[in-house]
Design an enzyme around this catalytic site. Structure first.
Site, PDB file in Angstrom:
ATOM      1  N   GLY A 139       0.815  -1.208   0.000  1.00 28.05           N
ATOM      2  CA  GLY A 139       0.000   0.000   0.000  1.00 28.05           C
ATOM      3  C   GLY A 139       0.848   1.258   0.000  1.00 28.05           C
ATOM      4  O   GLY A 139       0.641   2.158  -0.810  1.00 28.05           O
ATOM      5  N   ALA A 140       1.806   1.298   0.918  1.00 26.17           N
ATOM      6  CA  ALA A 140       2.635   2.489   1.057  1.00 26.17           C
ATOM      7  C   ALA A 140       3.785   2.182   2.002  1.00 26.17           C
ATOM      8  O   ALA A 140       3.799   1.119   2.630  1.00 26.17           O
ATOM      9  CB  ALA A 140       1.819   3.660   1.598  1.00 26.17           C
ATOM     10  N   GLU A 157       6.606   3.916   4.964  1.00 25.31           N
ATOM     11  CA  GLU A 157       6.764   5.007   5.928  1.00 25.31           C
ATOM     12  C   GLU A 157       8.175   5.599   6.016  1.00 25.31           C
ATOM     13  O   GLU A 157       8.523   6.175   7.055  1.00 25.31           O
ATOM     14  CB  GLU A 157       6.371   4.483   7.315  1.00 25.31           C
ATOM     15  CG  GLU A 157       7.342   3.449   7.930  1.00 25.31           C
ATOM     16  CD  GLU A 157       6.932   1.990   7.738  1.00 25.31           C
ATOM     17  OE1 GLU A 157       6.203   1.711   6.770  1.00 25.31           O
ATOM     18  OE2 GLU A 157       7.353   1.143   8.544  1.00 25.31           O
ATOM     19  N   GLU A 199       0.816   5.505   7.589  1.00 28.42           N
ATOM     20  CA  GLU A 199       2.241   5.757   7.312  1.00 28.42           C
ATOM     21  C   GLU A 199       2.739   6.924   8.161  1.00 28.42           C
ATOM     22  O   GLU A 199       3.861   6.900   8.665  1.00 28.42           O
ATOM     23  CB  GLU A 199       2.469   6.039   5.828  1.00 28.42           C
ATOM     24  CG  GLU A 199       1.950   4.958   4.882  1.00 28.42           C
ATOM     25  CD  GLU A 199       2.368   3.541   5.231  1.00 28.42           C
ATOM     26  OE1 GLU A 199       3.459   3.354   5.795  1.00 28.42           O
ATOM     27  OE2 GLU A 199       1.593   2.608   4.943  1.00 28.42           O
TER      28      GLU A 199
HETATM   29  N1  TRP Z   1       5.744  -0.857   6.217  1.00 23.01           N
HETATM   30  C1  TRP Z   1       4.777  -0.824   5.153  1.00 23.01           C
HETATM   31  C2  TRP Z   1       3.464  -0.533   5.848  1.00 23.01           C
HETATM   32  O1  TRP Z   1       3.166   0.552   6.167  1.00 23.01           O
HETATM   33  C3  TRP Z   1       4.687  -2.114   4.414  1.00 23.01           C
HETATM   34  C4  TRP Z   1       5.440  -2.242   3.143  1.00 23.01           C
HETATM   35  C5  TRP Z   1       5.560  -1.319   2.190  1.00 23.01           C
HETATM   36  C6  TRP Z   1       6.086  -3.375   2.649  1.00 23.01           C
HETATM   37  N2  TRP Z   1       6.275  -1.821   1.144  1.00 23.01           N
HETATM   38  C7  TRP Z   1       6.597  -3.072   1.396  1.00 23.01           C
HETATM   39  C8  TRP Z   1       6.282  -4.638   3.147  1.00 23.01           C
HETATM   40  C9  TRP Z   1       7.298  -3.992   0.638  1.00 23.01           C
HETATM   41  C10 TRP Z   1       6.985  -5.558   2.395  1.00 23.01           C
HETATM   42  C11 TRP Z   1       7.491  -5.224   1.162  1.00 23.01           C
HETATM   43  O2  TRP Z   1       2.727  -1.357   6.208  1.00 23.01           O
HETATM   44 ZN    ZN Z   2       2.676  -0.240   8.387  1.00 24.34          ZN
END
Ligand code: TRP
Ligand code: ZN
Length: 866
Positions: A267-268, A270, A304
């Site tokens: 999705g996105a 952080e 995020e």
């Molecule tokens: N940390 C991200 C979230 O907000 C998750 C995420 C983004 C992710 N890109 C990714 C996890 C690529 C694995 C691979 O949830």
């Molecule tokens: Zn997250």
């Protein structure tokens, strides 16, 4: 060579119990990027410091890059070796400066991890282990460094150059190139590194923190998309204020940038001060985005942003602690979204998601605890269990501790672990310290997988008087965990008087800690009806012996909106399971009556009504059955839908007409009215009314927003009327070139309840607009098809073969996205032999594919074993 082959056949597991603190810390890193899509040079200068008492050489992770040079303390050296995916450099002293130079090729990066190109934009994705695809570094979350980044690129193609932290300087170079420098003062792990280079326009905002820091906000997109960024920017401002008010957390840099890209695995992300988003969670206007999309954008933007504290300022010691940041941050974004509109409807939606995604995971071959013990590929553990069940754990803590102690525990955690890498245990220990509550048994929620089952049975003397509530729990066996201990289950409960409807026993929080317990209620003056797990206070499956009549009572009278919804769901579910098993129409009448009551209640929020009258999904019905019978489930559900449509025909017309189209507004009230209309339309169609298709088509043509347009398209695409094809064609023509909307076009057809959906989907895979290279597009067709229980399980196994073919092809491009789409095949044990044999054969074919990724291998092989 043999070693390499063997390790490919059996990739090694990483175990939580093997954790060892890093032998070297890297307080500072300077990065220089000479950006070019075909060949980017990366120079990394690391200050390295030996951990006292350790004698290990320096080990740097790296993958898929050409190593050009290594220098130690400014002197070129050959004294290094490559071991697997590590660069090993023996170092004599306790502190050195190590510089490496590598070359990478962003435009050939199809897995979208590391530095890659998306429609001409260069961007990064480093979580979990993508930084090693950019440069050599200890790519683990417990090595925190201050980053200073310079980059140079062609000024015409990449006029905007962004990285984490604050901008320090910029200027022109020869040959039409230019440069920029960014500095991030907060030490961070490598997975939070980010840079972006591209031709981007910005929507700027400003936010002043409680303490007077003026933060410049920027949402960066292609010029043409600028008009679609207002909602995301507004959501960001709301989220910043909310985190100050509710958790006492302020933003800590002078800039906060978000970039939207079209090709993104998740999705996105952080990244500190520079979030990178899948464009579907940024871009919205009424003509192209549904209410659901608007809601999802607010949630993901907030999620995020909240990571800045729960994830970035306090990060994870190792990836087994992933839920420390993800479960907590989902809990935080759920709270934020609940505060934007109806908290009751938000809770219903969140529980629906948990049941659709996490319960099946917990009951299948890929079940794992919220804090897993081992993995082959960490990307496979960004799961509904880590995220959504993890959020339920935090919610239970908040319930058990109460709001004051919960907030105190969070503040203790943020303060104590600021600037460090922490564990789930650290979090629980803070909660314990702040509240004085013993959480020893609660910790089992982190280590035991499987959804607990609670049986609840209320017995009472005839005509009122003393009542006994017998509660028992059972935690099912899961792969690798045959025997479980009882857990602590916080259950909110209340007793209603059957005749008068008043409260007999006010709501209380019962903590079930043993295998079974009995709660006694004395002196009740009337017959009691049990309302239990109110607000879904524990993420469990409740099996009660409440009658259809009692459930109908609760669906009409319970004062907890979730419990009211839940009673309705249980009534529907019992009816549908009975229908699927025996073909009977047992409680159709009770369901119809209960829906009629809900529709007639003028005090109810329309958004709640729309949720309450929706039937449970086919897959959720299947989850209740010993053996899933997709055709019988579909037939039973359609029969009930038809019945509800016919018996309440007038009410649906009324609901559809009393909320006539109004100029589009994204407000909770208007959203609720649109939702009721869309549900009413689907019941009008289910009734078989002759004018259903023409009503839907009229709505399709006159809609001034995507919610109504897609709602009508969904109704039409599920049917066989001639308007179906016209609507699909018009939709396609109108949105040609808009990839986010074309995703909806593919998805709507893949989810259709028609007999020929499997064939339609197979044909769409050959459509010129279909590509596996874009994860959103792959998910919109392949992912949606896997979620269409009846069509995926079409007799003969064509659906299984199709999915396996697509996954094998996708795995060569993007292993992470391929692995995420496998679970529907992994459910083979839940089906009768005709289907399970075919499903297993496809899993075996996947596992036997030469050159398979770790990602897909882990999911497919575990699905065969589990
Ligand atoms: N940390 C991200 C979230 O907000 C998750 C995420 C983004 C992710 N890109 C990714 C996890 C690529 C694995 C691979 O949830
Ligand atoms: Zn997250």
């Amino acid at each position: 060579m043999l070693d390499a082959l063997q390790s490919l056949a059996h990739p090694a597991a990483t175990r939580r119990s093997d954790y060892v603190a890093p032998a070297w810390s890297i307080p500072d890193i300077r990065l220089h990027f000479d950006l070019d899509p075909t060949a980017t040079r990366v120079r990394a200068t690391l200050s390295v410091e030996r951990t006292a008492g350790r004698h290990d050489p320096l080990r740097l992770d790296g993958a898929g890059q050409a190593l050009l040079s290594v220098t130690v303390d400014g002197i070129a050296t050959d004294d290094w070796r490559i071991e697997g995916e590590q660069l090993v450099i023996p170092l004599a002293g306790d502190a050195h400066v190590v510089t490496t130079e590598v070359e990478i090729a962003p435009d050939r990066n199809t897995q979208l991890m590391g530095l890659y190109a998306s429609n001409g934009i260069l961007c990064t994705q480093c979580e979990a282990e993508g930084f090693r695809r950019i440069t050599y570094f200890p790519d683990r979350p417990d090595v925190l460094s201050r980053y200073s980044v310079t980059m140079a690129a062609d000024k015409l193609r990449f006029p905007v150059l962004l990285a984490n932290g604050d901008p320090i300087g910029a200027g022109d170079l020869d040959d039409g190139r230019h440069w920029a420098e960014w500095n991030d003062p907060f030490p961070k792990p490598s997975y939070l590194f980010a840079l972006v280079a591209g031709d981007l326009a910005v929507n700027r905002g400003a936010f002043t923190t409680r303490t007077g820091r003026e933060v410049s906000l920027g949402i960066w997109v292609r010029e043409a998309d600028l008009a679609k960024t207002g909602h995301a920017l507004h959501a960001l401002e709301l989220a910043m204020a909310w985190d100050e008010r509710v958790y006492g957390r302020d933003y800590d840099l002078d800039v906060f940038n978000i970039v939207a890209v079209d090709d993104f695995n998740f999705g996105a992300m952080e990244n500190k001060g520079l979030n990178i988003f899948n464009s579907r969670y940024i871009l919205a206007d009424p003509d192209t985005a549904t209410d659901y999309d608007y809601d999802a954008i607010s949630t993901v933007v907030a999620h995020e942003y909240f990571h800045n504290w729960s994830g970035n300022r306090v990060t994870c010691r190792d990836w087994f602690q992933l839920s420390l940041k993800e479960g907590f941050t989902v809990y935080r974004d759920q709270g934020f979204s609940a505060d934007q509109g109806s908290a009751a409807v938000k809770r219903i939606e969140d529980v629906r998601t948990l049941r659709a995604a996490q319960f099946p995971e917990d009951a299948g071959p890929l079940a794992h605890p919220v804090r897993p013990e081992s993995y082959l590929e960490i990307s496979n553990f960004y799961t509904a269990t880590i995220y959504n069940k993890g959020a339920e754990l935090i919610r239970m803590l908040a319930t058990m501790l109460g709001p004051v102690a919960f907030r105190a525990g969070c503040e203790l955690y943020f303060d104590r672990f600021d600037g460090t890498a922490a564990t789930c245990e650290d979090y629980v220990a803070c909660m314990e310290e702040a509240s004085g509550v013993d959480l020893a048994q609660f910790r089992l929620w982190y280590s035991q997988a499987g959804t607990p089952r609670v049986s609840a049975s209320l017995t009472q003397q005839p005509g009122g008087g003393r009542a006994e509530l017998r509660l028992a729990q059972q935690v099912p066996a899961t792969p690798g965990q045959p025997v479980k201990s009882p857990m602590v289950l916080p259950l909110r409960l209340k007793l209603f008087a059957a005749a008068s409807g008043r409260a007999l026993v006010e709501e209380q929080l019962a903590l079930l800690t043993d295998t079974s317990e009995t709660i006694v209620f004395d002196g009740l003056t009337e017959r009691a009806i049990l309302s239990i797990n109110r607000g879904f206070s524990a993420p469990v499956i409740v099996e009660s012996d409440r009658t259809a009549e009692e459930l109908a009572f609760l669906s009409a009278h319970d004062d907890d909106p979730f419990a009211r919804y839940e009673a309705m769901q249980q009534l529907m579910l019992d009816t549908l399971v009975a229908g699927a098993v025996s073909g009977g129409h047992g409680h159709h009448h009770a369901v119809v009556t209960a829906i009629a009551q809900i529709l007639a209640d003028p005090d109810l929020d329309p958004a709640f009504v729309a949720e309450a009258v929706l039937l449970p999904s086919e897959s959720f019905i299947g989850d209740q059955m010993a053996t899933v019978e997709p055709d019988a489930i579909f037939a039973a559900r359609e029969a009930l839908r038809t019945e509800i449509g016919r018996q309440l025909a007038d009410q649906w017309r009324h609901a559809y007409d009393t909320a006539p189209p109004e100029p589009y507004a994204y407000t909770p009230a208007a959203k609720g009215r649109r939702r009721v209309r869309s549900v009413a339309l689907s019941y009008i169609a289910a009734s078989g009314a002759a004018d259903a298709a023409s009503i839907a088509f009229a709505q399709f043509e006159s809609a001034d927003n995507m919610t109504d347009r897609q709602g009508a398209l969904t109704t039409l695409s599920n049917g066989t009327a001639m308007e179906r094809e016209r609507a699909l064609d018009q939709f396609y023509d109108r949105y040609a070139g808009n990839s986010l909307v074309l995703d909806k076009w593919f998805q709507t057809q893949a989810l259709a309840t028609r007999d020929d959906t499997a064939a339609v989907v197979a044909a769409l895979a050959g459509h010129p607009d279909f590509t596996l290279a874009n994860p959103n597009r792959a998910r919109s067709l392949i992912g949606a098809f896997g979620a269409n229980q009846r069509s995926f399980h079409v007799a003969g196994g064509a659906g299984y073969r199709f999915l396996a073919d697509q996954l094998i092809a996708l795995d060569r491009l993007n292993p992470q996205t391929a692995a995420k789409l496998l679970p529907p095949l992994g459910r083979w044990r839940r089906f009768a032999e005709d289907r399970s044999t075919l499903m297993r054969a496809e899993l075996e074919r996947i596992v036997a594919t030469p050159g398979l990724s770790k990602d897909l291998f882990e999911q497919a092989s575990k699905s065969l074993e589990g």
